[in-house]
Design a protein around this motif. Structure first.
Motif, short mmCIF file in Angstrom:
data_model
loop_
_atom_site.label_atom_id
_atom_site.label_comp_id
_atom_site.label_asym_id
_atom_site.label_seq_id
_atom_site.Cartn_x
_atom_site.Cartn_y
_atom_site.Cartn_z
N ALA A 198 0.83 -1.21 0.00
CA ALA A 198 0.00 0.00 0.00
C ALA A 198 0.86 1.26 0.00
N ARG A 287 -3.69 0.90 -9.05
CA ARG A 287 -3.20 0.76 -7.67
C ARG A 287 -4.23 0.06 -6.80
N LEU A 291 -3.90 -3.71 -4.98
CA LEU A 291 -4.02 -3.91 -3.53
C LEU A 291 -5.20 -4.81 -3.18
N ILE A 318 -7.88 3.92 -5.16
CA ILE A 318 -6.98 3.55 -4.08
C ILE A 318 -7.55 3.89 -2.71
N LEU A 322 -7.62 1.26 0.34
CA LEU A 322 -6.96 1.56 1.62
C LEU A 322 -7.95 1.44 2.78
N LEU A 325 -8.66 -2.19 3.45
CA LEU A 325 -7.54 -2.82 4.15
C LEU A 325 -7.63 -2.55 5.65
#
Length: 381
Positions: A198, A287, A291, A318, A322, A325
């Motif tokens: 990340a 991106r 991820l 992204i 994020l 995550l």
């Protein structure tokens, strides 16, 4: 050729010049080798730039607001919907490189980069308050970047990134930063790998508003911590580096109300879904795809992402990846911004260091649109 000339409103020799400068990709026509085909996307992009206007005022305004690049940089770029750091694919680098590796690449450092903590600076609970407080203190007593050797500035930059990570909860240890974050947040080595990926994906994104702010500060000779503070203050906005915070709020609604009710509410009200779509990636943010391919978000969030993508046609960026995550591994509440800010600090410092190669101060001009000044009245002696 004729169609390209018509769309661009130029003569054939100008099209040849575009090709020679790398602005227009050309390939042989499979049906007739005597003819050439020009990439439609390149022609369309050139046509848009021409339509933007040639007047000085229009060019200046467009330059400031991002229609045209305004500052030369060799740090990062976009090509065919992909992000590159000094010509290297960012997603490919994220497969194995550490944040330290990418910092060395972007800073063009001669020695390996080490973000180890040299001195403790954090006061109070880890998070953005501690980070901005510490950085402000360093900025207040920092030394100008002018008249100092590059290797000295690199050493200071390393210390700044390390101290910033400490303020967001990274463990004090002589280890790569992703392992320090994992230890500080009580996560496994497997999660540490996700944090590494990340952060590498978040290091830089060409001339963003925060990068521009950092460069303005650097052009005045401000200290590195002052430059970084200026950039991170801009990054903290919800329309920039803290966009993942808006996504986290959205995910909270999904967990409370269910994905169907949330999507129905937003779409029936004409409200945009935070974190979906990106103007630089019309085919999807690579991106985010990289991820999200490495873990499975919580079920409700995964269903929400799938349904939102299907109903809007917009893929997650992204910020969604994020936030997902953080939700999946139950990281600290400010972890998304902490990871983003720490990783992007490497890129912001790279922009500041690169700007030092230019001696002029960045000083845009205002275009006054307010009330006209009143005529000066004569003064009797």
């Amino acid at each position: 050729m004729a169609e390209a000339c018509r769309l661009l409103e130029v003569q054939p020799q100008t099209v040849y010049a575009y090709v020679s400068r790398g602005k227009l990709e050309v390939m042989p026509d499979p049906a007739d080798t005597r003819r050439s085909l020009y990439r439609a996307e390149d022609v369309a992009a050139l046509a848009r730039r021409k339509q933007a206007g040639r007047k000085h005022e229009t060019l200046a305004t467009n330059t400031l607001f991002g229609v045209e690049p305004s500052i030369p940089t060799s740090l990062s770029s976009f090509h065919r919907g992909r992000l590159y750091y000094r010509g290297q694919d960012a997603v490919a680098l994220a497969g194995s490189a550490s944040l330290e590796d990418v910092a060395r690449l972007l800073w063009d450092a001669q020695q390996p980069v080490d973000f180890g903590i040299r001195r403790a600076v954090r006061a109070g609970k880890p998070g953005r308050v501690a980070a901005f407080t510490a950085l402000a203190a360093l900025a207040a007593g920092g030394h100008s970047t002018r008249g100092r050797l590059t290797r000295v500035l690199h050493a200071e930059a390393q210390s700044l990134v390390g101290q910033l990570a400490d303020c967001f909860g990274a463990q004090k240890a002589e280890q790569p930063l992703h392992l320090r974050f994992a230890q500080g947040w009580n996560q496994s080595p497997q999660v540490a790998e996700l944090l590494r990926t990340a952060m590498v994906l978040l290091v830089d994104h060409e001339l963003t508003s925060s990068a521009f702010t950092t460069r303005i500060a650097a052009s005045t000779g401000a200290s590195l911590p002052a430059c970084l503070l200026a950039g991170l203050s801009t990054l903290s906005g919800p329309l920039h580096g803290d966009a993942s915070g808006r996504v986290q709020v959205l995910f909270g609604e999904v967990e409370r109300l269910g994905e169907d009710q949330v999507i129905t509410h937003y779409l029936s009200s004409g409200l945009p879904l935070a974190g979906f779509g990106h103007h630089l990636y019309p085919d999807g943010d690579p991106r985010a795809a990289a991820l999200l391919s490495l873990f499975e978000p919580p079920p409700a969030i995964a269903r929400f992402i799938g349904k939102a993508t299907e109903l809007t046609g917009l893929k997650p960026n992204i910020d969604v990846a994020l936030a997902a995550l953080v939700a999946h591994h139950q990281l600290p509440a400010d972890a998304a911004f902490g990871l983003f800010a720490t990783a992007r600090s490497v890129g912001l410092l790279a922009h500041g260091l690169e700007q030092l190669e230019v001696t002029q101060v960045i000083r845009p001009r205002g275009r006054y649109v307010g009330r006209m000044p009143e005529a000066t009245q004569g003064v009797r002696p």
